[in-house]
Design a protein around this motif. Structure first.
Motif, PDB file in Angstrom:
ATOM      1  N   PHE A 110     -96.850  52.813  43.246  1.00  0.00           N
ATOM      2  CA  PHE A 110     -97.295  51.589  43.902  1.00  0.00           C
ATOM      3  C   PHE A 110     -96.379  50.437  43.521  1.00  0.00           C
ATOM      4  N   GLY A 111     -96.110  50.290  42.227  1.00  0.00           N
ATOM      5  CA  GLY A 111     -95.252  49.203  41.762  1.00  0.00           C
ATOM      6  C   GLY A 111     -93.834  49.315  42.304  1.00  0.00           C
ATOM      7  N   ALA A 112     -93.307  50.547  42.322  1.00  0.00           N
ATOM      8  CA  ALA A 112     -91.949  50.754  42.838  1.00  0.00           C
ATOM      9  C   ALA A 112     -91.866  50.417  44.324  1.00  0.00           C
ATOM     10  N   ILE A 113     -92.912  50.774  45.062  1.00  0.00           N
ATOM     11  CA  ILE A 113     -92.949  50.466  46.499  1.00  0.00           C
ATOM     12  C   ILE A 113     -93.029  48.960  46.726  1.00  0.00           C
ATOM     13  N   ILE A 114     -93.828  48.270  45.934  1.00  0.00           N
ATOM     14  CA  ILE A 114     -93.931  46.812  46.064  1.00  0.00           C
ATOM     15  C   ILE A 114     -92.558  46.175  45.827  1.00  0.00           C
ATOM     16  N   ARG A 115     -91.839  46.670  44.829  1.00  0.00           N
ATOM     17  CA  ARG A 115     -90.507  46.130  44.516  1.00  0.00           C
ATOM     18  C   ARG A 115     -89.548  46.325  45.699  1.00  0.00           C
ATOM     19  N   THR A 116     -89.523  47.544  46.253  1.00  0.00           N
ATOM     20  CA  THR A 116     -88.656  47.827  47.395  1.00  0.00           C
ATOM     21  C   THR A 116     -89.071  47.000  48.611  1.00  0.00           C
ATOM     22  N   PRO A 134    -104.851  50.703  41.451  1.00  0.00           N
ATOM     23  CA  PRO A 134    -105.158  49.286  41.249  1.00  0.00           C
ATOM     24  C   PRO A 134    -103.899  48.462  41.006  1.00  0.00           C
ATOM     25  N   VAL A 135    -104.042  47.166  41.163  1.00  0.00           N
ATOM     26  CA  VAL A 135    -102.975  46.249  40.750  1.00  0.00           C
ATOM     27  C   VAL A 135    -103.245  45.914  39.289  1.00  0.00           C
ATOM     28  N   ASN A 136    -102.495  46.576  38.389  1.00  0.00           N
ATOM     29  CA  ASN A 136    -102.720  46.345  36.963  1.00  0.00           C
ATOM     30  C   ASN A 136    -101.389  46.096  36.251  1.00  0.00           C
ATOM     31  N   GLY A 137    -101.415  46.156  34.930  1.00  0.00           N
ATOM     32  CA  GLY A 137    -100.214  45.878  34.147  1.00  0.00           C
ATOM     33  C   GLY A 137     -99.057  46.801  34.482  1.00  0.00           C
ATOM     34  N   ASP A 138     -99.344  48.085  34.684  1.00  0.00           N
ATOM     35  CA  ASP A 138     -98.287  49.044  35.027  1.00  0.00           C
ATOM     36  C   ASP A 138     -97.690  48.726  36.402  1.00  0.00           C
ATOM     37  N   THR A 139     -98.549  48.317  37.334  1.00  0.00           N
ATOM     38  CA  THR A 139     -98.059  47.939  38.665  1.00  0.00           C
ATOM     39  C   THR A 139     -97.115  46.745  38.567  1.00  0.00           C
ATOM     40  N   GLY A 145     -92.263  42.301  38.799  1.00  0.00           N
ATOM     41  CA  GLY A 145     -92.810  40.991  39.160  1.00  0.00           C
ATOM     42  C   GLY A 145     -92.934  40.745  40.647  1.00  0.00           C
ATOM     43  N   ALA A 146     -92.477  41.714  41.466  1.00  0.00           N
ATOM     44  CA  ALA A 146     -92.527  41.531  42.929  1.00  0.00           C
ATOM     45  C   ALA A 146     -93.956  41.418  43.439  1.00  0.00           C
TER      46      ALA A 146
END
Length: 245
Positions: A110-116, A134-139, A145-146
């Motif tokens: 999820f976090g990597a996709i948000i960054r891209t 979820p949107v959490n610390g790992d995300t 920070g995206a």
């Protein structure tokens, strides 16, 4: 933006929800009974807040406080309203590009996709209220920070977002292997929204029935699929390539 944090205790969580806090998920102790616990369950249902029943050991690991059988995670971001966001983007004069995530479960994906998505100029990410990461610390960490720079919306069902996109003149493209067309056959210069499915199940079959186009990545090796965040990057950068022409 508020820091990611937790609330524990049944009454405290009820009061936080009633006060309008953005609750991402609530963990409830399996087998717990009582009037106050039933009231919390009712408030969660009424506000369509993601919750799951877990063993008490998990709650003990989540917090050192007296959790009373309930721990809530407060989202570090405020979620956007889908209709307002689509209206803002379409009225801005730019060609919309949205991303729909159908119950992705891994927070790092999820976090990597948000960054891209942020790097490729995506106008907004739409996720389902229940069942997704979820949107959490790992995300936050994997998004670099995206997550604070791109609007994220929550909907009851991804199909709701599909229908709204279509009604707004936005073509919905599903990334799926269940087609003969590749992403290079799709015109991404039009207003469009790309759907990526979950890591294990892909896109819900009922959602696939209502999309405007389906496309897959050509796989030339022996392994039958790509990591979802890598696949998403390929789709988004094909859209960028076409739009830069």
């Amino acid at each position: 933006m508020q820091e990611q944090t937790q609330i524990f205790g049944i009454r405290a969580i009820i009061e936080a929800i009633n006060a309008g806090e953005t609750i991402d998920k609530v963990f409830l102790q399996k087998g717990l009974k009582g009037d106050l616990f039933a009231e919390l369950e009712f408030v969660l249902r009424q506000n369509a807040i993601n919750s799951s029943y877990v063993p008490v050991e998990k709650l003990n690991r989540l917090t050192k406080g007296n959790h009373q059988g309930a721990v809530a995670q407060i989202s570090p971001i405020a979620f956007h309203d889908l209709e307002n966001l689509v209206m803002q983007v379409t009225e801005s004069g730019k060609t919309p590009l949205f991303l729909l995530l159908d119950q992705l479960s891994d927070v790092r994906n999820f976090g990597a996709i948000i960054r891209t998505a942020e790097c490729t100029g995506v106008d907004g990410i739409i996720i389902q209220k229940k069942g997704g990461a979820p949107v959490n610390g790992d995300t936050i960490k994997t998004s670099a920070g995206a997550v604070f720079k791109i609007p994220i919306c929550k909907v009851d069902h991804i199909k709701d977002a599909v229908f709204y996109m279509q009604a707004s003149g936005i073509k919905v493209v599903a990334a799926t292997e269940k087609t003969n067309d590749t992403l290079y056959d799709v015109n991404f210069t039009e207003p469009c929204a790309i759907i990526m499915g979950s890591e294990d199940r892909g896109i819900n079959p009922s959602t696939l029935k209502v999309v405007d186009a389906k496309a897959k990545l050509p796989l030339l090796g022996e392994i039958g699929s790509l990591n979802v965040s890598v696949a998403c990057g390929a789709f988004l950068y094909e859209a960028v390539r076409q739009r830069l022409k």
